[in-house]
Scaffold this motif. Structure first.
Motif, PDB file in Angstrom:
ATOM      1  N   PHE A   1     -21.301   5.173  10.285  1.00  0.00           N
ATOM      2  CA  PHE A   1     -21.933   5.631   9.311  1.00  0.00           C
ATOM      3  C   PHE A   1     -23.268   5.664   9.265  1.00  0.00           C
ATOM      4  O   PHE A   1     -23.989   6.583   8.552  1.00  0.00           O
ATOM      5  CB  PHE A   1     -21.852   4.189   8.513  1.00  0.00           C
ATOM      6  N   GLN A   2     -24.163   4.909  10.159  1.00  0.00           N
ATOM      7  CA  GLN A   2     -25.825   5.409  10.210  1.00  0.00           C
ATOM      8  C   GLN A   2     -25.928   6.688  10.675  1.00  0.00           C
ATOM      9  O   GLN A   2     -26.860   7.273  10.087  1.00  0.00           O
ATOM     10  CB  GLN A   2     -26.448   4.383  11.168  1.00  0.00           C
ATOM     11  N   CYS A   3     -25.079   7.227  11.569  1.00  0.00           N
ATOM     12  CA  CYS A   3     -25.699   8.311  12.125  1.00  0.00           C
ATOM     13  C   CYS A   3     -25.114   9.710  10.862  1.00  0.00           C
ATOM     14  O   CYS A   3     -26.136  10.586  10.877  1.00  0.00           O
ATOM     15  CB  CYS A   3     -24.702   8.811  13.485  1.00  0.00           C
ATOM     16  N   THR A   4     -24.080   9.554  10.364  1.00  0.00           N
ATOM     17  CA  THR A   4     -23.790  10.318   9.365  1.00  0.00           C
ATOM     18  C   THR A   4     -24.645  10.314   8.055  1.00  0.00           C
ATOM     19  O   THR A   4     -25.237  11.417   7.677  1.00  0.00           O
ATOM     20  CB  THR A   4     -22.148  10.195   8.936  1.00  0.00           C
ATOM     21  N   ALA A   5     -25.190   8.957   7.730  1.00  0.00           N
ATOM     22  CA  ALA A   5     -26.190   9.039   6.605  1.00  0.00           C
ATOM     23  C   ALA A   5     -27.483   9.427   7.032  1.00  0.00           C
ATOM     24  O   ALA A   5     -28.124  10.291   6.064  1.00  0.00           O
ATOM     25  CB  ALA A   5     -26.380   7.365   6.354  1.00  0.00           C
ATOM     26  N   ALA A   6     -27.690   9.903   8.332  1.00  0.00           N
ATOM     27  CA  ALA A   6     -29.093  10.337   9.058  1.00  0.00           C
ATOM     28  C   ALA A   6     -28.717  11.783   9.146  1.00  0.00           C
ATOM     29  O   ALA A   6     -29.616  12.441   9.846  1.00  0.00           O
ATOM     30  CB  ALA A   6     -29.409   9.689  10.055  1.00  0.00           C
ATOM     31  N   ALA A   7     -27.673  12.324   8.746  1.00  0.00           N
ATOM     32  CA  ALA A   7     -27.291  13.825   9.118  1.00  0.00           C
ATOM     33  C   ALA A   7     -27.260  14.247  10.767  1.00  0.00           C
ATOM     34  O   ALA A   7     -27.912  15.218  11.030  1.00  0.00           O
ATOM     35  CB  ALA A   7     -28.055  14.821   8.401  1.00  0.00           C
ATOM     36  N   ARG A   8     -26.695  13.066  11.625  1.00  0.00           N
ATOM     37  CA  ARG A   8     -26.621  13.541  12.891  1.00  0.00           C
ATOM     38  C   ARG A   8     -25.083  13.713  13.409  1.00  0.00           C
ATOM     39  O   ARG A   8     -24.190  13.055  12.623  1.00  0.00           O
ATOM     40  CB  ARG A   8     -27.190  12.181  13.662  1.00  0.00           C
ATOM     41  N   PRO A   9     -24.849  14.734  14.314  1.00  0.00           N
ATOM     42  CA  PRO A   9     -23.424  14.872  14.389  1.00  0.00           C
ATOM     43  C   PRO A   9     -22.786  13.495  15.117  1.00  0.00           C
ATOM     44  O   PRO A   9     -23.581  13.162  16.056  1.00  0.00           O
ATOM     45  CB  PRO A   9     -23.481  16.054  15.351  1.00  0.00           C
ATOM     46  N   VAL A  10     -21.497  13.404  15.019  1.00  0.00           N
ATOM     47  CA  VAL A  10     -20.753  12.402  15.675  1.00  0.00           C
ATOM     48  C   VAL A  10     -19.641  12.712  16.484  1.00  0.00           C
ATOM     49  O   VAL A  10     -18.883  13.466  16.011  1.00  0.00           O
ATOM     50  CB  VAL A  10     -20.458  11.212  14.674  1.00  0.00           C
ATOM     51  N   ALA A  11     -19.726  12.512  17.584  1.00  0.00           N
ATOM     52  CA  ALA A  11     -18.356  12.546  18.701  1.00  0.00           C
ATOM     53  C   ALA A  11     -17.895  11.190  18.915  1.00  0.00           C
ATOM     54  O   ALA A  11     -18.566  10.293  19.542  1.00  0.00           O
ATOM     55  CB  ALA A  11     -18.705  13.253  19.739  1.00  0.00           C
ATOM     56  N   THR A  12     -16.653  10.999  18.711  1.00  0.00           N
ATOM     57  CA  THR A  12     -16.102   9.662  19.089  1.00  0.00           C
ATOM     58  C   THR A  12     -14.656   9.457  18.944  1.00  0.00           C
ATOM     59  O   THR A  12     -13.890  10.590  18.926  1.00  0.00           O
ATOM     60  CB  THR A  12     -16.604   8.677  17.649  1.00  0.00           C
ATOM     61  N   ALA A  13     -14.095   8.274  19.461  1.00  0.00           N
ATOM     62  CA  ALA A  13     -12.810   8.236  19.533  1.00  0.00           C
ATOM     63  C   ALA A  13     -12.056   8.298  18.326  1.00  0.00           C
ATOM     64  O   ALA A  13     -12.402   8.190  17.092  1.00  0.00           O
ATOM     65  CB  ALA A  13     -12.346   7.053  20.024  1.00  0.00           C
ATOM     66  N   ASP A  14     -10.672   9.119  18.466  1.00  0.00           N
ATOM     67  CA  ASP A  14     -10.087   9.623  17.177  1.00  0.00           C
ATOM     68  C   ASP A  14      -9.148   8.309  16.835  1.00  0.00           C
ATOM     69  O   ASP A  14      -8.072   8.004  17.704  1.00  0.00           O
ATOM     70  CB  ASP A  14      -9.030  10.743  17.703  1.00  0.00           C
ATOM     71  N   THR A  15      -9.530   7.483  15.996  1.00  0.00           N
ATOM     72  CA  THR A  15      -8.856   6.219  15.762  1.00  0.00           C
ATOM     73  C   THR A  15      -8.502   6.526  14.270  1.00  0.00           C
ATOM     74  O   THR A  15      -9.156   7.115  13.613  1.00  0.00           O
ATOM     75  CB  THR A  15      -9.769   4.754  15.509  1.00  0.00           C
ATOM     76  N   ALA A  17      -8.818   4.559  11.701  1.00  0.00           N
ATOM     77  CA  ALA A  17      -9.895   4.453  10.565  1.00  0.00           C
ATOM     78  C   ALA A  17     -11.118   5.127  10.731  1.00  0.00           C
ATOM     79  O   ALA A  17     -11.260   5.647   9.574  1.00  0.00           O
ATOM     80  CB  ALA A  17     -10.537   2.979  11.203  1.00  0.00           C
ATOM     81  N   LEU A  18     -11.516   5.663  11.926  1.00  0.00           N
ATOM     82  CA  LEU A  18     -12.416   6.864  11.623  1.00  0.00           C
ATOM     83  C   LEU A  18     -12.020   8.286  11.106  1.00  0.00           C
ATOM     84  O   LEU A  18     -12.641   8.856  10.160  1.00  0.00           O
ATOM     85  CB  LEU A  18     -13.069   7.252  13.137  1.00  0.00           C
ATOM     86  N   ARG A  19     -10.582   8.462  11.400  1.00  0.00           N
ATOM     87  CA  ARG A  19      -9.963   9.570  10.881  1.00  0.00           C
ATOM     88  C   ARG A  19      -9.857   9.210   9.238  1.00  0.00           C
ATOM     89  O   ARG A  19     -10.245  10.543   8.444  1.00  0.00           O
ATOM     90  CB  ARG A  19      -8.463   9.931  11.367  1.00  0.00           C
ATOM     91  N   GLY A  20      -9.391   8.321   8.797  1.00  0.00           N
ATOM     92  CA  GLY A  20      -9.177   7.989   7.301  1.00  0.00           C
ATOM     93  C   GLY A  20     -10.740   8.007   6.581  1.00  0.00           C
ATOM     94  O   GLY A  20     -10.793   8.442   5.527  1.00  0.00           O
ATOM     95  N   ALA A  21     -11.723   7.390   7.209  1.00  0.00           N
ATOM     96  CA  ALA A  21     -13.181   7.578   6.670  1.00  0.00           C
ATOM     97  C   ALA A  21     -13.617   8.807   6.637  1.00  0.00           C
ATOM     98  O   ALA A  21     -14.436   9.135   5.864  1.00  0.00           O
ATOM     99  CB  ALA A  21     -13.934   6.471   7.512  1.00  0.00           C
TER     100      ALA A  21
END
Length: 86
Positions: A1-15, A17-21
């Protein structure tokens, strides 16, 4: 959440919870796939980083910023008190 709030790109595991969020606003890779994560991170070194950062920030602002959460809380309280929500 912090990275997206700061407008930073995010690459992460496809879970789930993250897909839903965040849906497709993040670069999602199979969990445990280091090569896919490395490729995703290399991809974010190019011009894609701006689009991914903007998409993540837009989702954050719509769903998780203070104003969105306060609005959601107000609707929940209105419903609990039997008032129609605006």
């Amino acid at each position: 959440f912090q990275c997206t709030a700061a407008a930073r790109p995010v690459a992460t595991a496809d879970t789930p919870a993250l897909r839903g969020a965040y849906g497709d606003a993040l670069v999602l890779v199979p969990p445990g796939d280091a090569e896919a994560l490395a490729a995703a991170l290399r991809g974010l070194l190019g011009s894609a980083r701006l689009a991914v950062a903007a998409a993540g920030r837009a989702v954050f602002a719509e769903r998780y910023a203070d104003a969105a959460l306060v609005g959601d809380l107000g609707r929940i309280l209105d419903t609990a008190e039997g008032r129609p929500s605006a």
